[in-house]
Write a protein that holds these residues in place. Structure first.
Motif, mmCIF file in Angstrom:
data_model
loop_
_atom_site.group_PDB
_atom_site.id
_atom_site.type_symbol
_atom_site.label_atom_id
_atom_site.label_comp_id
_atom_site.label_asym_id
_atom_site.label_seq_id
_atom_site.Cartn_x
_atom_site.Cartn_y
_atom_site.Cartn_z
ATOM 1 N N MET A 98 4.215 -6.352 -1.896
ATOM 2 C CA MET A 98 3.558 -5.105 -2.261
ATOM 3 C C MET A 98 4.529 -3.919 -2.169
ATOM 4 S SD MET A 98 0.829 -3.923 -3.379
ATOM 5 C CE MET A 98 -0.238 -2.567 -3.462
ATOM 6 N N ASN A 99 5.380 -3.935 -1.145
ATOM 7 C CA ASN A 99 6.319 -2.825 -0.966
ATOM 8 C C ASN A 99 7.324 -2.747 -2.109
ATOM 9 O OD1 ASN A 99 5.023 -2.189 1.423
ATOM 10 N ND2 ASN A 99 6.398 -3.455 2.645
ATOM 11 N N VAL A 100 7.771 -3.913 -2.586
ATOM 12 C CA VAL A 100 8.700 -3.939 -3.725
ATOM 13 C C VAL A 100 8.003 -3.363 -4.958
ATOM 14 C CG1 VAL A 100 10.001 -5.460 -5.270
ATOM 15 C CG2 VAL A 100 10.046 -5.868 -2.812
ATOM 16 N N LEU A 101 6.738 -3.678 -5.128
ATOM 17 C CA LEU A 101 5.970 -3.148 -6.260
ATOM 18 C C LEU A 101 5.863 -1.625 -6.176
ATOM 19 C CD1 LEU A 101 4.342 -3.785 -8.803
ATOM 20 C CD2 LEU A 101 2.323 -3.983 -7.329
ATOM 21 N N ILE A 102 5.639 -1.094 -4.993
ATOM 22 C CA ILE A 102 5.566 0.362 -4.814
ATOM 23 C C ILE A 102 6.893 1.004 -5.206
ATOM 24 C CG2 ILE A 102 5.366 2.231 -3.105
ATOM 25 C CD1 ILE A 102 3.357 0.429 -1.600
ATOM 26 N N VAL A 103 8.000 0.411 -4.772
ATOM 27 C CA VAL A 103 9.331 0.943 -5.108
ATOM 28 C C VAL A 103 9.549 0.905 -6.618
ATOM 29 C CG1 VAL A 103 11.824 0.578 -4.859
ATOM 30 C CG2 VAL A 103 10.341 0.390 -2.859
ATOM 31 N N HIS A 136 5.413 5.842 10.720
ATOM 32 C CA HIS A 136 4.080 5.233 10.669
ATOM 33 C C HIS A 136 4.159 3.779 10.209
ATOM 34 C CE1 HIS A 136 3.261 9.554 10.679
ATOM 35 N NE2 HIS A 136 2.178 9.212 11.348
ATOM 36 N N GLY A 137 5.098 3.047 10.781
ATOM 37 C CA GLY A 137 5.197 1.615 10.518
ATOM 38 C C GLY A 137 5.714 1.259 9.145
ATOM 39 N N PHE A 138 6.561 2.093 8.587
ATOM 40 C CA PHE A 138 7.114 1.873 7.245
ATOM 41 C C PHE A 138 5.982 1.657 6.240
ATOM 42 C CE2 PHE A 138 10.688 1.129 9.966
ATOM 43 C CZ PHE A 138 11.714 1.757 9.288
ATOM 44 N N ASN A 139 5.109 2.644 6.169
ATOM 45 C CA ASN A 139 3.972 2.569 5.251
ATOM 46 C C ASN A 139 4.394 2.941 3.831
ATOM 47 O OD1 ASN A 139 4.109 5.374 5.148
ATOM 48 N ND2 ASN A 139 2.273 5.708 6.362
ATOM 49 N N ILE A 146 7.608 4.861 -1.388
ATOM 50 C CA ILE A 146 7.620 5.852 -2.471
ATOM 51 C C ILE A 146 8.917 6.660 -2.390
ATOM 52 C CG2 ILE A 146 6.542 7.962 -3.343
ATOM 53 C CD1 ILE A 146 3.822 6.730 -2.484
ATOM 54 N N GLY A 147 9.261 7.116 -1.193
ATOM 55 C CA GLY A 147 10.517 7.849 -1.003
ATOM 56 C C GLY A 147 11.729 7.016 -1.370
#
Length: 150
Positions: A1-6, A69-72, A77-78
């Motif tokens: 999911m994090n890769v998708l956000i990036v 905040h736990g690498f949310n 996004i940043g």
């Protein structure tokens, strides 16, 4: 999911860049962007280079806040914005404007199309009547003109 956000953030930045370039840089912050078009600056730095800070500070803030905040999702996004900024630096400053003289003799239709579209953008020295405000995606005609030569 994090890769998708990036990845989504990275690709959304192209639209944000287009809007910012057209309505902010060629709008109310033209005083910072002007020297990038008319070459009125002396030395290697331009007032236009302040946009690096203007765009980097929120991205760094998002990554910092997200890391607390736990690498949310704010962190990712940043990170997507930062990676887009890195791509912008490599393509715009190094490849197109040759601030570091490498990658001069590419045969890539994609890179040549981006370079040509940017030159078309810079033929207008005023803030009005500009074109090609995008960065990684420009009108297809600029890619097509080099596809025939490959």
């Amino acid at each position: 999911m994090n890769v998708l956000i990036v990845l989504v953030t990275f690709f959304l930045m192209e639209g944000i860049t287009w809007l910012t370039h057209k309505y902010v840089m060629h709008g109310f912050l033209w005083t910072l962007h002007r020297d990038h078009h008319d070459k009125s600056h002396t030395g290697t730095m331009e007032r236009n280079d302040y946009f690096f800070l203007i765009f980097a500070i929120p991205a760094i803030g998002m990554m910092f806040y997200g890391s607390l905040h736990g690498f949310n999702y704010w962190f990712y996004i940043g990170l997507g914005i930062t990676l887009y900024g890195l791509a912008y630096f490599l393509v715009h400053d190094i490849f197109i404007h040759q601030r570091i003289r490498i990658f001069r003799n590419t045969k890539s239709p994609y890179l040549l199309g981006i370079r040509r579209a940017h030159k078309q953008h810079h033929k207008h020295t005023g803030k009005e009547e500009g074109e090609c405000f995008g960065f990684l995606w420009v009108p297809v005609k600029y890619f097509r003109m080099y596809m025939k030569k490959v």
